[in-house]
Design a protein around this motif. Sequence first.
Motif, PDB file in Angstrom:
ATOM      1  N   GLY A 165       0.709  -1.170  -0.147  1.00 39.12           N
ATOM      2  CA  GLY A 165      -0.071   0.004   0.038  1.00 39.12           C
ATOM      3  C   GLY A 165       0.963   1.299  -0.045  1.00 39.12           C
ATOM      4  N   ALA A 166       0.579   2.118  -0.783  1.00 42.40           N
ATOM      5  CA  ALA A 166       1.433   3.513  -0.800  1.00 42.40           C
ATOM      6  C   ALA A 166       0.585   4.593  -0.806  1.00 42.40           C
ATOM      7  N   TYR A 167       1.207   5.651  -0.363  1.00 39.25           N
ATOM      8  CA  TYR A 167       0.226   6.759  -0.102  1.00 39.25           C
ATOM      9  C   TYR A 167       1.202   8.311  -0.370  1.00 39.25           C
ATOM     10  N   VAL A 168       0.708   9.138  -0.854  1.00 42.92           N
ATOM     11  CA  VAL A 168       1.456  10.360  -1.198  1.00 42.92           C
ATOM     12  C   VAL A 168       0.607  11.576  -0.894  1.00 42.92           C
ATOM     13  N   GLY A 169       1.386  12.777  -0.221  1.00 41.40           N
ATOM     14  CA  GLY A 169       0.509  13.989   0.063  1.00 41.40           C
ATOM     15  C   GLY A 169       1.365  15.178   0.216  1.00 41.40           C
ATOM     16  N   GLN A 170       1.078  16.320   0.683  1.00 42.53           N
ATOM     17  CA  GLN A 170       2.040  17.565   0.704  1.00 42.53           C
ATOM     18  C   GLN A 170       1.460  18.381   1.997  1.00 42.53           C
ATOM     19  N   THR A 171       2.447  18.718   2.675  1.00 52.61           N
ATOM     20  CA  THR A 171       2.434  19.602   3.852  1.00 52.61           C
ATOM     21  C   THR A 171       2.167  21.001   3.391  1.00 52.61           C
ATOM     22  N   ALA A 223       6.091  20.294   1.311  1.00 55.44           N
ATOM     23  CA  ALA A 223       7.102  19.234   1.459  1.00 55.44           C
ATOM     24  C   ALA A 223       6.003  18.078   0.971  1.00 55.44           C
ATOM     25  N   THR A 224       6.650  17.184   0.176  1.00 53.60           N
ATOM     26  CA  THR A 224       6.021  16.022  -0.167  1.00 53.60           C
ATOM     27  C   THR A 224       6.180  14.890   0.758  1.00 53.60           C
ATOM     28  N   VAL A 225       5.216  14.111   1.354  1.00 52.54           N
ATOM     29  CA  VAL A 225       5.351  12.901   2.029  1.00 52.54           C
ATOM     30  C   VAL A 225       4.774  11.851   1.377  1.00 52.54           C
ATOM     31  N   TYR A 226       5.733  10.725   1.422  1.00 49.01           N
ATOM     32  CA  TYR A 226       5.601   9.519   0.879  1.00 49.01           C
ATOM     33  C   TYR A 226       5.550   8.463   2.004  1.00 49.01           C
ATOM     34  N   TYR A 227       4.287   7.654   1.644  1.00 49.13           N
ATOM     35  CA  TYR A 227       4.243   6.478   2.985  1.00 49.13           C
ATOM     36  C   TYR A 227       3.953   5.001   2.321  1.00 49.13           C
ATOM     37  N   ALA A 228       4.428   4.113   2.440  1.00 51.49           N
ATOM     38  CA  ALA A 228       4.046   3.009   2.250  1.00 51.49           C
ATOM     39  C   ALA A 228       4.290   1.796   3.346  1.00 51.49           C
ATOM     40  N   LEU A 229       3.525   0.722   3.208  1.00 42.84           N
ATOM     41  CA  LEU A 229       3.683  -0.095   4.135  1.00 42.84           C
ATOM     42  C   LEU A 229       3.476  -1.653   3.393  1.00 42.84           C
ATOM     43  N   THR A 230       3.593  -2.651   4.332  1.00 42.42           N
ATOM     44  CA  THR A 230       3.355  -3.966   4.217  1.00 42.42           C
ATOM     45  C   THR A 230       1.586  -4.366   4.619  1.00 42.42           C
ATOM     46  N   ASP A 231       1.229  -5.208   3.982  1.00 37.28           N
ATOM     47  CA  ASP A 231      -0.170  -5.832   4.666  1.00 37.28           C
ATOM     48  C   ASP A 231      -0.179  -6.002   6.195  1.00 37.28           C
ATOM     49  N   ASP A 232       0.801  -6.338   6.780  1.00 36.80           N
ATOM     50  CA  ASP A 232       0.557  -6.509   8.197  1.00 36.80           C
ATOM     51  C   ASP A 232       1.284  -5.307   8.848  1.00 36.80           C
ATOM     52  N   GLY A 233       1.767  -4.386   8.199  1.00 37.62           N
ATOM     53  CA  GLY A 233       2.536  -3.182   8.863  1.00 37.62           C
ATOM     54  C   GLY A 233       3.635  -3.071   9.533  1.00 37.62           C
ATOM     55  N   THR A 234       4.150  -4.337   9.314  1.00 36.92           N
ATOM     56  CA  THR A 234       5.628  -4.455  10.102  1.00 36.92           C
ATOM     57  C   THR A 234       6.941  -3.972   9.190  1.00 36.92           C
ATOM     58  N   GLN A 235       6.555  -3.537   7.987  1.00 34.81           N
ATOM     59  CA  GLN A 235       7.714  -2.925   7.379  1.00 34.81           C
ATOM     60  C   GLN A 235       7.018  -1.708   6.704  1.00 34.81           C
ATOM     61  N   ARG A 236       7.845  -0.579   6.785  1.00 31.93           N
ATOM     62  CA  ARG A 236       6.994   0.646   6.209  1.00 31.93           C
ATOM     63  C   ARG A 236       8.435   1.602   5.731  1.00 31.93           C
ATOM     64  N   ILE A 237       7.703   2.452   4.771  1.00 32.67           N
ATOM     65  CA  ILE A 237       8.505   3.641   4.223  1.00 32.67           C
ATOM     66  C   ILE A 237       8.019   4.751   4.368  1.00 32.67           C
ATOM     67  N   LEU A 238       8.885   5.665   5.148  1.00 29.88           N
ATOM     68  CA  LEU A 238       8.414   7.232   5.253  1.00 29.88           C
ATOM     69  C   LEU A 238       9.345   7.921   4.646  1.00 29.88           C
TER      70      LEU A 238
END
Length: 174
Positions: A74-80, A84-99
């Motif tokens: 799952g991946a998400y993007v938005g702006q402050t 600033a651009t905020v990029y966010y992603a995670l695995t199905d179980d949420g144990t691995q993420r990217i910010l």
Amino acid sequence: MNEKHIKGVQRASAAVAIAATLAITGGALAGCSGNSNDDNGQVVEESAVVEQGDAGAASADPVMVTKVIQEVTGAYVGQTDDGATVYYALTDDGTQRILAVRAADGTYESWVGNATSNGEEVTITDAPSGNTISFHVTPQEGDSALIDLGDRGQAVVAQCPLEVVTDVVEVAEG
């Protein structure tokens, strides 16, 4: 099944996992203001907390970045408000993420690795550096969430293709 259908099913299941994670965590801290008092009794707004890790720690594993990038669903993007651009992603179980945060001036920060959550608070430990960041994720209507990074700002992030997040991280980390 064709590849387009499989991708659609993967995205749909990722959206359901994100929505479920956000729904579960959404009410957990509903009574908390996110503020605390300083030594003088003044209300101080909490911010995202970044802690330096031990760069030589055994858990610091640059290979982990590639693993996380390959496993996020799952991946998400938005702006402050300050651009600033905020990029966010995670695995199905949420144990691995990217910010990842790319400021309006082009400076870039990212955390890729193992993650934990306690209610709305999420902590990511960056695999290569061992640094951690803690921030808040609050569900919003639809497939979006508010990510509160404290001093770095807040962004409503909306679902996007995985490549939007993973490409930014691969280029910046590579």
